[in-house]
Structure formats: structure tokens, C-alpha cells
Design a protein around this motif. Structure first.
Motif, PDB file in Angstrom:
ATOM      1  N   ASN A  69       0.804  -1.212   0.000  1.00 47.97           N
ATOM      2  CA  ASN A  69       0.000   0.000   0.000  1.00 47.97           C
ATOM      3  C   ASN A  69       0.845   1.274   0.000  1.00 47.97           C
ATOM      4  O   ASN A  69       0.299   2.370  -0.059  1.00 47.97           O
ATOM      5  CB  ASN A  69      -0.933   0.009   1.220  1.00 47.97           C
ATOM      6  CG  ASN A  69      -2.000  -1.048   1.127  1.00 47.97           C
ATOM      7  OD1 ASN A  69      -2.558  -1.274   0.054  1.00 47.97           O
ATOM      8  ND2 ASN A  69      -2.284  -1.721   2.225  1.00 47.97           N
ATOM      9  N   ILE A  70       2.161   1.132   0.083  1.00 45.77           N
ATOM     10  CA  ILE A  70       3.056   2.299   0.143  1.00 45.77           C
ATOM     11  C   ILE A  70       3.894   2.358  -1.132  1.00 45.77           C
ATOM     12  O   ILE A  70       4.933   1.706  -1.247  1.00 45.77           O
ATOM     13  CB  ILE A  70       3.966   2.238   1.392  1.00 45.77           C
ATOM     14  CG1 ILE A  70       3.124   2.028   2.659  1.00 45.77           C
ATOM     15  CG2 ILE A  70       4.785   3.506   1.512  1.00 45.77           C
ATOM     16  CD1 ILE A  70       3.940   1.867   3.906  1.00 45.77           C
ATOM     17  N   ALA A  75       9.152   3.217  -5.072  1.00 43.84           N
ATOM     18  CA  ALA A  75       9.837   4.308  -5.764  1.00 43.84           C
ATOM     19  C   ALA A  75      11.263   4.493  -5.243  1.00 43.84           C
ATOM     20  O   ALA A  75      12.205   4.706  -6.018  1.00 43.84           O
ATOM     21  CB  ALA A  75       9.050   5.610  -5.606  1.00 43.84           C
ATOM     22  N   LEU A  76      11.442   4.402  -3.908  1.00 40.95           N
ATOM     23  CA  LEU A  76      12.772   4.534  -3.318  1.00 40.95           C
ATOM     24  C   LEU A  76      13.683   3.386  -3.758  1.00 40.95           C
ATOM     25  O   LEU A  76      14.863   3.593  -4.056  1.00 40.95           O
ATOM     26  CB  LEU A  76      12.676   4.571  -1.789  1.00 40.95           C
ATOM     27  CG  LEU A  76      12.179   5.889  -1.174  1.00 40.95           C
ATOM     28  CD1 LEU A  76      11.947   5.713   0.325  1.00 40.95           C
ATOM     29  CD2 LEU A  76      13.187   7.010  -1.430  1.00 40.95           C
ATOM     30  N   GLY A  77      13.138   2.168  -3.793  1.00 39.99           N
ATOM     31  CA  GLY A  77      13.913   1.018  -4.262  1.00 39.99           C
ATOM     32  C   GLY A  77      14.351   1.201  -5.700  1.00 39.99           C
ATOM     33  O   GLY A  77      15.504   0.935  -6.056  1.00 39.99           O
ATOM     34  N   ALA A 120      20.732  -2.426  -1.199  1.00 38.75           N
ATOM     35  CA  ALA A 120      20.292  -3.113  -2.413  1.00 38.75           C
ATOM     36  C   ALA A 120      19.421  -4.316  -2.053  1.00 38.75           C
ATOM     37  O   ALA A 120      18.434  -4.607  -2.737  1.00 38.75           O
ATOM     38  CB  ALA A 120      21.497  -3.556  -3.235  1.00 38.75           C
ATOM     39  N   ASP A 121      19.776  -5.017  -0.974  1.00 35.58           N
ATOM     40  CA  ASP A 121      18.984  -6.174  -0.524  1.00 35.58           C
ATOM     41  C   ASP A 121      17.542  -5.771  -0.226  1.00 35.58           C
ATOM     42  O   ASP A 121      16.607  -6.541  -0.495  1.00 35.58           O
ATOM     43  CB  ASP A 121      19.600  -6.789   0.736  1.00 35.58           C
ATOM     44  CG  ASP A 121      20.759  -7.725   0.418  1.00 35.58           C
ATOM     45  OD1 ASP A 121      20.832  -8.196  -0.737  1.00 35.58           O
ATOM     46  OD2 ASP A 121      21.582  -7.975   1.316  1.00 35.58           O
ATOM     47  N   ILE A 122      17.360  -4.583   0.359  1.00 34.61           N
ATOM     48  CA  ILE A 122      16.004  -4.120   0.672  1.00 34.61           C
ATOM     49  C   ILE A 122      15.182  -3.988  -0.610  1.00 34.61           C
ATOM     50  O   ILE A 122      14.025  -4.430  -0.684  1.00 34.61           O
ATOM     51  CB  ILE A 122      16.047  -2.773   1.419  1.00 34.61           C
ATOM     52  CG1 ILE A 122      16.686  -2.960   2.806  1.00 34.61           C
ATOM     53  CG2 ILE A 122      14.645  -2.182   1.557  1.00 34.61           C
ATOM     54  CD1 ILE A 122      16.915  -1.659   3.551  1.00 34.61           C
ATOM     55  N   ALA A 123      15.788  -3.374  -1.637  1.00 34.48           N
ATOM     56  CA  ALA A 123      15.087  -3.205  -2.908  1.00 34.48           C
ATOM     57  C   ALA A 123      14.747  -4.549  -3.535  1.00 34.48           C
ATOM     58  O   ALA A 123      13.630  -4.766  -4.027  1.00 34.48           O
ATOM     59  CB  ALA A 123      15.944  -2.374  -3.870  1.00 34.48           C
ATOM     60  N   GLY A 198      15.761  -1.813 -11.587  1.00 32.08           N
ATOM     61  CA  GLY A 198      15.287  -0.532 -11.056  1.00 32.08           C
ATOM     62  C   GLY A 198      14.123   0.010 -11.874  1.00 32.08           C
ATOM     63  O   GLY A 198      13.151   0.542 -11.325  1.00 32.08           O
ATOM     64  N   VAL A 199      14.214  -0.138 -13.195  1.00 25.26           N
ATOM     65  CA  VAL A 199      13.115   0.275 -14.076  1.00 25.26           C
ATOM     66  C   VAL A 199      11.858  -0.534 -13.749  1.00 25.26           C
ATOM     67  O   VAL A 199      10.738   0.007 -13.719  1.00 25.26           O
ATOM     68  CB  VAL A 199      13.498   0.081 -15.564  1.00 25.26           C
ATOM     69  CG1 VAL A 199      12.282   0.275 -16.462  1.00 25.26           C
ATOM     70  CG2 VAL A 199      14.595   1.062 -15.962  1.00 25.26           C
ATOM     71  N   LYS A 200      12.037  -1.816 -13.475  1.00 25.10           N
ATOM     72  CA  LYS A 200      10.895  -2.674 -13.120  1.00 25.10           C
ATOM     73  C   LYS A 200      10.186  -2.156 -11.870  1.00 25.10           C
ATOM     74  O   LYS A 200       8.953  -2.067 -11.832  1.00 25.10           O
ATOM     75  CB  LYS A 200      11.369  -4.110 -12.895  1.00 25.10           C
ATOM     76  CG  LYS A 200      10.257  -5.084 -12.548  1.00 25.10           C
ATOM     77  CD  LYS A 200      10.826  -6.450 -12.235  1.00 25.10           C
ATOM     78  CE  LYS A 200       9.730  -7.426 -11.829  1.00 25.10           C
ATOM     79  NZ  LYS A 200      10.282  -8.737 -11.420  1.00 25.10           N
TER      80      LYS A 200
END
Length: 251
Positions: A69-70, A75-77, A120-123, A198-200
Motif C-alpha cells: 500500500n506504500i 519508488a525509493l527502491g 540493495a537487498d532491501i530493494a 530498477g526500471v521494473k
């Protein structure tokens, strides 16, 4: 019941395959980020990276109904992965301009490298769990219990897929380090892959129902999936052929 179990088994196979592809992306990022460290520190950084991947993926698994829901998180990832890719490719371009008198770019220390890997792991954890939940929610509910807002049967499928992905990262990351050391040109390919992932995430954010800059159905459409995997396959193939051509020239 047998039909439901067969459906669960099929989705699990597809999810394991998908997690394998996402694990490869995650492993590539780890490899290129730790490559500049001494070999002993490389192993330690990869260990911390794997630990971070484990923690963040399971955190995302339990919090996925909240996270979806966020759109800002997606977007940050996306922004972080695109920043890594663009900055690294620009740095490599500057280093290849033929000016040998320039001072070599200062590389990150051990703990800063670990921090970059964890971010990067978070993304990638978000990308992995969004893919898992998109598959799992197509399954009929199994049982009356829920975990993190997700049916227990669906959650179990996501959990198994996540564990398989982590196992694959564990074995793939070190192999990618060795491969990039053997074929340095693949480092550029790796960062292009990072940018494409990142584009994905950016497409997911733009198509989020609370933002809806693009059609909300597009990020989950067959068309976008075909585009994404076709371009990813083309990047990998181009990198492989470039590495072979470079090796032949040196030989």
C-alpha cells in the motif's frame, strides 16, 4: 482437494523458477559491489549480504500486505537501484577515457560496502515478495488461518519460494564474483541489469493504484512481463557475447 494441491504445486514450481531469476539479479549486485575488496573481506561482505537478504526478505514477507500500500517504498527502491547503475556506469566510462594520469577512484571501505549491499537487498527483497504475492494470491485459500494478512496456504508457498531464492543467492553470489574477475567486461553488464531491475520497480510504483501515473494493470500485464524478460535476456546475451569477443581479442 487434489486439484487444489496440484494448483499449489504448479504455482510453487513457477515461483521457484521466478525466485531463481530474482536471486541471480541479487547475487550479481552483491558480486559487483564486493569485487574491489580483498578476497577475505569479499567472503565476509557476501556473508553479511546474504544475512541481510534473509532478514529483509522475511521481513517483507510478513509485512507485504502493509508494504504493497506504500508506493513510496517501491519508488525509493527503484531510485536506489537506478542510482547504483547510472553512477557505476558513468564511473566506468570516466575510467575508460584513456587518461592514465588521473588518480584512481577511491573505493568504498568494508563497512560502507556492506551498507550498500544491504540497501540493495532491501530493494530486491521488495521486488521478490511483490512477485511472490502476485502469484500466491491467484491460489484458492487453504485453511482458515492467516499470517501477515495472507492466507496460511498462500503464505506457505511464498515462504518456500523465498527460502529457495536465498539458497540460490548463497551459491550464486561467489560464483558471480569469480566470473566477473575472469571476464571484467561482465561488470558493465551486471550494472545494466541492476538498472533494468530498477526500471521494473519504477514501473510498479508508477502503476500503483494510489499514484496511477500509468495504467494500474500494466505492471502486472503479460505485455510488460514479456518486455521485461526479453530485454533482460538480451542484456545477458549481449554481455556474454561481448565477454567472449574480448577474450578472443586478448588471446
Amino acid at each position: 482437494m487434489e486439484a487444489i494441491l496440484l494448483e499449489y504445486a504448479w504455482v510453487l514450481v513457477v515461483l521457484i523458477f521466478l525466485e531463481g531469476l530474482l536471486a541471480a539479479d541479487n547475487a550479481v549486485v552483491m558480486a559487483v559491489m564486493v569485487k574491489h575488496l580483498p578476497k577475505v573481506q569479499q567472503k565476509k561482505a557476501l556473508f553479511y549480504g546474504l544475512l541481510g537478504a534473509f532478514v529483509f526478505r522475511f521481513a517483507a514477507l510478513f509485512m507485504i500486505t502493509f508494504l504493497v500500500n506504500i508506493w513510496q517504498i517501491q519508488a525509493l527502491g527503484a531510485a536506489y537501484l537506478l542510482f547504483i547503475a547510472i553512477k557505476s556506469l558513468m564511473d566506468k566510462g570516466k575510467g575508460a577515457d584513456g587518461h592514465a594520469t588521473k588518480k584512481p577512484r577511491k573505493q568504498s571501505g568494508f563497512w560502507m560496502t556492506v551498507l550498500k549491499v544491504e540497501l540493495a537487498d532491501i530493494a530486491f527483497a521488495l521486488d521478490s515478495m511483490l512477485a511472490a504475492v502476485a502469484l500466491a494470491v491467484t491460489l484458492p485459500e487453504l485453511g482458515d488461518f492467516h499470517i501477515g494478512g495472507i492466507n496460511g496456504g498462500q503464505f506457505t508457498v511464498m515462504l518456500i519460494g523465498g527460502i529457495v531464492g536465498l539458497v540460490l543467492i548463497r551459491f550464486a553470489a561467489r560464483q558471480f564474483v569469480i566470473l566477473i574477475e575472469k571476464y571484467p567486461v561482465l561488470e558493465t553488464t551486471a550494472f545494466i541489469i541492476v538498472g533494468w531491475v530498477g526500471v521494473k520497480l519504477a514501473v510498479l510504483a508508477l502503476g500503483h493504484e494510489k499514484l496511477a501515473i500509468i495504467d494500474t494493470a500494466f505492471p502486472h500485464s503479460t505485455l510488460w512481463k514479456v518486455i521485461f524478460w526479453t530485454v533482460l535476456g538480451a542484456i545477458v546475451l549481449f554481455g556474454y557475447l561481448t565477454a567472449l569477443a574480448t577474450k578472443r581479442k586478448k588471446a
